[in-house]
Design an enzyme around this catalytic site. Structure first.
Site, PDB file in Angstrom:
ATOM      1  N   TRP B 322      65.028 -29.933   9.587  1.00 60.32           N
ATOM      2  CA  TRP B 322      65.255 -28.477   9.568  1.00 60.32           C
ATOM      3  C   TRP B 322      66.635 -28.172   8.963  1.00 60.32           C
ATOM      4  O   TRP B 322      66.800 -27.199   8.247  1.00 60.32           O
ATOM      5  CB  TRP B 322      65.190 -27.920  11.004  1.00 60.32           C
ATOM      6  CG  TRP B 322      65.487 -26.451  11.087  1.00 60.32           C
ATOM      7  CD1 TRP B 322      64.603 -25.419  11.013  1.00 60.32           C
ATOM      8  CD2 TRP B 322      66.773 -25.829  11.269  1.00 60.32           C
ATOM      9  NE1 TRP B 322      65.240 -24.208  11.115  1.00 60.32           N
ATOM     10  CE2 TRP B 322      66.572 -24.434  11.279  1.00 60.32           C
ATOM     11  CE3 TRP B 322      68.073 -26.316  11.416  1.00 60.32           C
ATOM     12  CZ2 TRP B 322      67.618 -23.523  11.431  1.00 60.32           C
ATOM     13  CZ3 TRP B 322      69.121 -25.402  11.567  1.00 60.32           C
ATOM     14  CH2 TRP B 322      68.884 -24.036  11.570  1.00 60.32           C
ATOM     15  N   HIS B 323      67.598 -29.049   9.276  1.00 59.60           N
ATOM     16  CA  HIS B 323      68.967 -28.784   8.822  1.00 59.60           C
ATOM     17  C   HIS B 323      69.128 -28.902   7.318  1.00 59.60           C
ATOM     18  O   HIS B 323      69.980 -28.230   6.736  1.00 59.60           O
ATOM     19  CB  HIS B 323      69.957 -29.708   9.532  1.00 59.60           C
ATOM     20  CG  HIS B 323      70.289 -29.236  10.898  1.00 59.60           C
ATOM     21  ND1 HIS B 323      69.496 -29.518  11.975  1.00 59.60           N
ATOM     22  CD2 HIS B 323      71.310 -28.475  11.361  1.00 59.60           C
ATOM     23  CE1 HIS B 323      70.020 -28.948  13.056  1.00 59.60           C
ATOM     24  NE2 HIS B 323      71.117 -28.313  12.706  1.00 59.60           N
ATOM     25  N   GLY B 324      68.360 -29.730   6.695  1.00 54.36           N
ATOM     26  CA  GLY B 324      68.533 -29.836   5.253  1.00 54.36           C
ATOM     27  C   GLY B 324      67.562 -30.799   4.625  1.00 54.36           C
ATOM     28  O   GLY B 324      67.059 -31.723   5.285  1.00 54.36           O
TER      29      GLY B 324
END
Lengths: 317, 482
Positions: B322-324
């Site tokens: 989700w973060h990257g």
């Protein structure tokens, strides 16, 4: 609710008054005590004091120039270079100098490997200085900022500069300025990791390789030359000395002087017939004792170089 | 529009002034216009994505609620999930998966010309898609009823204080607040402004100042070793905390000024005594989102032990992604998943060791050791989170204790000097001192009981620190990229 709003308005106004007083105090303190410690300011004051005399040679450029040219060895000259200056800024400086009616007839510009590489992320940090060379609208345009933004930056120079103030006030004389020349007495030959420093500098200078001729900087360069030429100034180009370690680093990054100057020559075609070119790029490359770091001369190096350059400039005079 | 820009400093007071001047029934219109303007000032055309998300979820919400058959409910839930995750995939992950597939096939000597989408990642897409998905999921699970008013639902999706970097709000908390009549209350407004001030301090003075050293080292890590790498890693831990929690403070404070209560997103995470506690204190709105919509639907801990471990690990793996769109984030997530599973497996022997060493008899020492060890593990994770790629992260980890000397010349290359290093440590200590006080008291309430001279002196001091030591180059918030 109205009572609450009135209370809020009253408190906010008083608070804002305190903030304004604080801003004024910080700004005054910064302008009176910190800015005079900055080399860019010292250089400007020295320029204002000497321009009344007959200056025939003006040196423009960034830290390579500022640290290399000691005007003491080049009679009638002033080192008007500012560290981190880019060619776009040089244009405005030249325009300003011409508008003020300079007596200098020879303008010396650098043609170093990194001069057209856009590696400086914030070239207009000293907006208080650049506002004296250009209009707010121009400053806003070139620094990609809003008019309000540049007005605030230019008139409240202390914003965000507390650490710089701390450093300047703690070491007021770390790099003395004499006729614009910034005297640095560090000795690169004493560094054990010279290769790594050279490579790091080259990597910093050419982050966008293979694009080392940034369109914006080339435009600034050409405009500067056209301006100088239109005012019948004699143009001199100098490739300033760098160390062998820096050249090796540049080579590792992919930059070779041969390829760089081949491209530059095509840009200079229009100006070359009337211009002088002095190439010192590799002259002292193996004498690291003359450098303060991988690509800046120290006091000893500046003396050696300035004496040699003065001899070359005799042909121009 | 960045919070730390002149643009926002003009925008926000104007919106607040109009907000409290107009009738309640028109306020949603103002908030919607302001929110869309806020987003469009970055890249106008991407507002279409928010509008699409809004429309699909509005319709899906109603259809899920109104449908009698479970199949139809599921179909509309999938419509919402596929639309939102589809947007997220197309704009954020497509190129990543395409490149990864190409690299994987290349190892088997199967050539594949990469298909890449030349699109800019829409700011905050991970936040607003998750927020709007939680709405349809909550309707599906029967937790809430669908919102009737499309305009108010649109404001819920795009509410400007938390649009681009959270907190990821739940509909049952935020939606009803748009119907409440928010009066201008002096205490609430000033409390909101104080929280914003603290957020600006964390972002502009601490995060952006530490970023100078962090970027210098992590953009060229192989040039450094030993203390420089350690310093940059610790600084990054504080940079990312101050950057993100600073944003959250400004968002929560801005919403509070207008009368809205957003959820807390951070609770002094570096005082955590364990990794599980860390995740109860760090990015709480995302952790609770994953808990409610991924972990619990997977069965949570009410399953067999191996399956429970898998659930934990999987949630953190997805959280990393989700973060990257980079393997570094996946590894970071996996590392935290491993930490949690490992901590559960080793709970009994660790307790036995503590008892053997009689640490429970010296609680402050035990707590200190727990906090320090958690901080170390979290920092190992941050190395991969910040590194440009896994090999650079691995280099940092291998060389962080190599070639130690007190030669800071490498750090000085960034131009920050000794003064900069001292200042960086001082501001971190100052913030942690405030955090220490916050562990025991509510600062704003504590301050409100103090004489006005002391209170104002503190506010003016923080403001002065921002003016003097802030970084005013409009540095983007790290979490914008997620």
């Amino acid at each position: 609710m109205k009572k609450e709003k009135r209370r809020f308005m009253r408190t906010t106004l008083i608070f804002i008054l305190f903030v304004i007083v604080l801003l004024a105090l910080f700004n005054a303190a910064y302008s009176w005590y910190v800015i005079p410690q900055k080399n860019i300011f010292k250089s400007e004051v020295q320029f204002a004091a000497t321009s009344e005399q007959n200056i025939s040679i003006l040196f423009f450029g960034d830290s390579h120039v500022a640290r290399s040219v000691n005007p003491e060895f080049i009679p009638g000259s002033f080192n008007y270079a500012v560290p981190s200056e880019i060619y776009e800024q040089t244009f405005f400086k030249v325009r300003n100098v011409l508008e003020e009616g300079t007596t200098a007839s020879i303008f010396v510009f650098p043609i170093d490997l990194h001069d057209f590489s856009m590696y400086r992320s914030a070239p207009y940090v000293d907006a208080w200085y650049w506002k004296t060379k250009m209009s707010y609208a121009e400053l806003a345009r070139v620094s990609n900022n809003s008019l309000l933004g540049v007005a605030v930056k230019a008139n409240f120079p202390f914003f965000g500069n507390g650490l710089e103030a701390w450093q300047l006030l703690a070491n007021p004389e770390r790099t003395p300025v004499l006729q614009g020349w910034q005297a640095n007495d560090a000795d690169f030959s004493q560094k054990s990791n010279r290769d790594a420093i050279g490579l790091a500098r080259a990597q910093k200078h050419f982050p966008a390789y293979p694009e080392i001729f940034n369109e914006r900087l080339v435009k600034g360069f050409i405009s500067t030359l056209e301006l100088a030429k239109a005012h019948n100034k004699t143009i001199v180009f100098v490739a300033y000395p760098v160390s062998a370690e820096y050249l090796a680093g540049a080579q590792e990054v992919g930059i070779t002087p041969e390829a760089f100057y081949a491209t530059l020559n095509t840009l200079l075609e229009r100006f070359a017939p009337d211009a002088y070119i002095f190439d010192y790029l590799t002259t002292y490359a193996n004498q690291s004792v003359l450098f303060s770091d991988s690509d800046h001369l120290n006091v000893r190096g500046a003396s050696t170089f300035s004496l040699d350059l003065n001899e070359d400039l005799e042909t121009v005079r | 529009m960045l919070f730390n820009s002149l643009h926002f400093l003009l925008f926000f007071p104007i919106v607040v002034a109009i907000y409290f001047s107009i009738k309640q029934k028109y306020r949603w219109i103002l908030l919607l216009i302001a929110s869309y303007y806020f987003y469009m000032s970055w890249k106008a055309e991407y507002i279409i994505l928010i509008m699409l998300s809004t429309l699909v979820d509005y319709v899906a919400g109603w259809q899920i609620h109104a449908s009698k058959s479970l199949r139809r409910k599921k179909a509309f839930l999938w419509l919402s999930i596929v639309t939102n995750l589809g947007l997220l995939f197309a704009f954020k992950y497509f190129n990543f998966f395409s490149d990864s597939l190409r690299a994987l096939l290349a190892t088997w000597s199967i050539p594949l010309s990469p298909v890449t989408l030349k699109v800019l990642l829409p700011v905050g897409i991970s936040f607003y898609t998750f927020q709007t998905m939680s709405y349809t999921l909550d309707i599906y699970f029967g937790k809430i009823k669908p919102e009737k008013h499309l305009g108010i639902f649109a404001v819920y999706v795009s509410f400007f204080p938390q649009l681009v970097a959270g907190p990821i709000e739940r509909a049952r908390n935020l939606l009803p607040q748009f119907y409440e009549k928010h009066k201008f209350e002096y205490v609430r407004v000033t409390n909101g402004l104080k929280l914003m001030l603290w957020g600006f301090f964390k972002k502009i003075v601490i995060a952006d100042r530490l970023a100078i050293v962090v970027n210098m080292v992590y953009n060229n890590p192989t040039e450094y070793h030993g203390i420089a790498l350690l310093l940059a890693t610790i600084f990054f831990a504080y940079q990312i905390y101050c950057d993100f929690s600073g944003y959250s403070d400004i968002a929560i404070g801005a919403a509070q000024v207008m009368g809205f209560n957003l959820m807390d997103n951070f609770k002094r995470p570096y005082f955590s005594g364990s990794i599980s506690e860390f995740w109860k204190r760090w990015h709480i709105s995302l952790s609770s989102w994953f808990r409610d919509y991924v972990y619990i639907p997977l069965g949570g801990n009410r399953v067999s032990v191996p399956r429970w471990y898998f659930n934990l690990f999987f949630v953190f793996l997805v959280s990393g992604l989700w973060h990257g769109a980079n393997w570094t984030f996946v590894l970071w997530g996996a590392l935290h998943g491993f930490y949690l599973v490992f901590s559960i497996i080793t709970a009994t022997p660790r307790k036995a060791l503590c008892n053997f060493l009689r640490l429970p008899k010296v609680p402050w020492l035990l707590k200190g050791l727990q906090i320090a060890s958690t901080f170390v593990f979290v920092n190992i994770g941050w190395i991969f989170f910040r590194a440009n790629n896994i090999s650079e992260g691995w280099y940092v980890l291998k060389n962080i204790f190599v070639g130690w000397s007190l030669d800071f010349s490498g750090i000085n290359l960034g131009g920050i000097g000794w003064e900069g290093l001292i200042f960086s440590f001082l501001i971190i200590l100052f913030m942690e001192f405030v955090h220490l006080l916050q562990e025991h008291m509510r600062m704003r309430e504590f301050l409100s009981r103090k004489p006005v001279v002391l209170r104002w002196s503190i506010y003016l001091l923080i403001l002065s620190m921002i003016f003097i030591f802030g970084v005013f180059e409009n540095v983007e918030f790290i979490y914008f990229q997620f």
